[in-house]
Design an enzyme around this catalytic site. Structure first.
Site, short mmCIF file in Angstrom:
data_model
loop_
_atom_site.label_atom_id
_atom_site.label_comp_id
_atom_site.label_asym_id
_atom_site.label_seq_id
_atom_site.Cartn_x
_atom_site.Cartn_y
_atom_site.Cartn_z
CB VAL A 95 -0.96 -0.01 1.23
CG1 VAL A 95 -0.19 0.33 2.51
CG2 VAL A 95 -2.13 0.93 1.04
N GLY A 136 3.38 2.97 -5.43
CA GLY A 136 2.96 2.48 -6.74
C GLY A 136 1.50 2.06 -6.86
CB ILE A 137 0.04 -0.99 -8.44
CG1 ILE A 137 0.79 -0.82 -9.77
CG2 ILE A 137 -1.34 -1.58 -8.68
CD1 ILE A 137 1.22 -2.12 -10.43
CG ASP A 139 4.48 -1.39 1.92
OD1 ASP A 139 3.93 -1.25 0.81
OD2 ASP A 139 5.73 -1.47 2.07
CB SER A 166 4.30 -9.42 -14.25
OG SER A 166 5.09 -8.74 -15.22
CE1 TYR A 180 8.61 -8.99 -10.48
CE2 TYR A 180 8.27 -9.34 -12.82
CZ TYR A 180 7.90 -8.74 -11.63
OH TYR A 180 6.81 -7.90 -11.59
CE LYS A 200 5.09 -10.25 -10.06
NZ LYS A 200 4.21 -9.80 -8.97
N1 LIG Z 1 5.90 -1.45 -12.05
C1 LIG Z 1 5.81 -2.34 -13.04
O1 LIG Z 1 6.24 -2.09 -14.19
C2 LIG Z 1 5.11 -3.66 -12.78
C3 LIG Z 1 4.76 -4.45 -13.89
C4 LIG Z 1 4.13 -5.68 -13.68
C5 LIG Z 1 3.87 -6.10 -12.38
N2 LIG Z 1 4.24 -5.33 -11.33
C6 LIG Z 1 3.93 -5.84 -9.98
O2 LIG Z 1 3.07 -4.91 -9.35
C7 LIG Z 1 3.22 -5.04 -7.93
C8 LIG Z 1 3.37 -3.65 -7.32
O3 LIG Z 1 4.56 -3.09 -7.81
P1 LIG Z 1 4.77 -1.52 -7.98
O4 LIG Z 1 5.18 -1.31 -9.37
O5 LIG Z 1 3.62 -0.78 -7.42
O6 LIG Z 1 6.10 -1.37 -7.10
P2 LIG Z 1 6.45 -0.46 -5.84
O7 LIG Z 1 7.86 -0.73 -5.51
O8 LIG Z 1 6.04 0.94 -6.12
O9 LIG Z 1 5.50 -1.05 -4.70
C9 LIG Z 1 5.75 -2.30 -4.10
C10 LIG Z 1 5.39 -2.20 -2.62
O10 LIG Z 1 5.57 -3.50 -2.05
C11 LIG Z 1 6.18 -3.34 -0.79
N3 LIG Z 1 6.93 -4.54 -0.41
C12 LIG Z 1 7.98 -5.11 -1.08
N4 LIG Z 1 8.47 -6.13 -0.37
C13 LIG Z 1 7.72 -6.23 0.76
C14 LIG Z 1 7.76 -7.09 1.88
N5 LIG Z 1 8.68 -8.06 2.02
N6 LIG Z 1 6.84 -6.91 2.86
C15 LIG Z 1 5.91 -5.91 2.75
N7 LIG Z 1 5.85 -5.06 1.72
C16 LIG Z 1 6.74 -5.22 0.73
C17 LIG Z 1 7.14 -2.15 -0.98
O11 LIG Z 1 7.52 -1.58 0.26
C18 LIG Z 1 6.30 -1.23 -1.85
O12 LIG Z 1 5.52 -0.34 -1.07
C19 LIG Z 1 4.41 -5.97 -7.71
O13 LIG Z 1 3.92 -7.26 -7.41
C20 LIG Z 1 5.11 -5.98 -9.06
O14 LIG Z 1 5.82 -7.18 -9.28
C21 LIG Z 1 4.83 -4.11 -11.49
#
Ligand SMILES: NC(=O)c1ccc[n+]([C@@H]2O[C@H](COP(=O)([O-])OP(=O)(O)OC[C@H]3O[C@@H](n4cnc5c(N)ncnc54)[C@H](O)[C@@H]3O)[C@@H](O)[C@H]2O)c1
Length: 255
Positions: A13, A16-17, A36, A117, A157, A161
């Site tokens: 939370v 990002g997403i 988080d 992903s 990765y 996924k």
């Molecule tokens: N950004 C991209 O291009 C993309 C593309 C496809 C899939 N994704 C997936 O989307 C999801 C969200 O990614 P995002 O792009 O918002 O990245 P982000 O880094 O902005 O957010 C990820 C969040 O996960 C939290 N997190 C990571 N490890 C953790 C742990 N061990 N315990 C608790 N919290 C943890 C981080 O602190 C962060 O707030 C991920 O699963 C990522 O693999 C992202």
């Protein structure tokens, strides 16, 4: 579509997403419980700090969650530039552990949304392995299976996924029958979040440039977040066991 009065747990939370899903859900009147390892940058109704790669921390988290959860959004994740042990724990085994432990606290009619992903699209090439891993019954059993069937750092990765897409699909119907809770994955293409640069490092400049010509631009995080919010809502109540691409058409260019 409405999320009014729904209780929604959102992992990842704080960035990002996940942050965008929380923003949308709160704006629609949902009660948002954010999870988080880092503090959130936006308002949530409740925040629980947890390392989602550790079973003890996940068990403490689930004990702290209230009953009556309407949706669980498993969004936390790490890129493949992280150590493969962490990728395995956070992106797959920990997500599974949290989901299975939280299910008894979910309401009938609920929804689980797992973020996969576009990089998991090649799961059919390894279906038997992913199904075998999906059949392991616990975090530790999964660890043991992976110790006997090791995954490379370079591909971890994508592998986890893929494994998440397969686990979510093969477990969805069983969970729907038992708990009346549906489970799906949402598969983003590149999204403008803080980990986008890690994906460039992970995939290499050549692949990134090749993809850049196949799409208009990376997604904005809210363009993925809105689909996750829809998947939490009753408007998607008959969608179960599927993987929904949100990639601006990128995957279709590989056909
Ligand atoms: N950004 C991209 O291009 C993309 C593309 C496809 C899939 N994704 C997936 O989307 C999801 C969200 O990614 P995002 O792009 O918002 O990245 P982000 O880094 O902005 O957010 C990820 C969040 O996960 C939290 N997190 C990571 N490890 C953790 C742990 N061990 N315990 C608790 N919290 C943890 C981080 O602190 C962060 O707030 C991920 O699963 C990522 O693999 C992202």
């Amino acid at each position: 579509m409405s999320l009014l009065n729904k209780t929604i747990v959102i992992t990842g939370v704080s960035s990002g997403i996940g942050a965008e899903v929380a923003r949308t859900a709160r704006a629609q009147g949902a009660h948002v419980i954010g999870v988080d390892r880092n503090d959130p940058a936006l308002s949530v109704d409740q925040f629980i700090q947890a390392d989602l790669g550790e079973t003890a921390a996940i068990d403490d988290l689930v004990a702290a969650l209230p009953a009556g959860i309407d949706a669980l959004c498993n969004i936390a994740g790490v890129p493949g530039t992280a150590d493969k042990d962490i990728v395995e724990r956070v992106n797959y085994l920990g997500l599974r552990h949290l989901t299975e432990a939280a299910l008894p606290k979910m309401n009938a009619g609920g929804s689980i949304v797992n973020i996969s992903s576009i990089l998991g699209a090649e799961w059919p090439a390894r279906l038997d392995a992913h199904k075998a891993l999906a059949e392991t019954n616990s975090f530790d059993e999964g660890r043991a299976w992976l110790a006997a069937n090791p995954v490379s750092q370079e591909f971890c990765y994508q592998y986890f996924k893929e494994a998440l897409i397969v686990w979510s699909a093969v477990k969805a119907s069983e969970i729907f029958m038992k708990y009346d809770v549906r489970m799906n994955t949402v598969a983003p293409g590149p999204v403008m979040t803080p980990i986008l640069g890690d994906f460039v490092a992970m995939l290499g400049e050549e692949r990134v440039q090749a993809d850049a010509h196949r799409m208009k631009r990376p997604a904005l995080a809210d363009e993925v977040g809105d689909v996750v919010a829809f998947m939490c809502s009753d408007a998607s109540r008959w969608i179960c066991g599927t993987n929904i691409p949100v990639d601006g058409g990128l995957a279709s260019t590989y056909l």
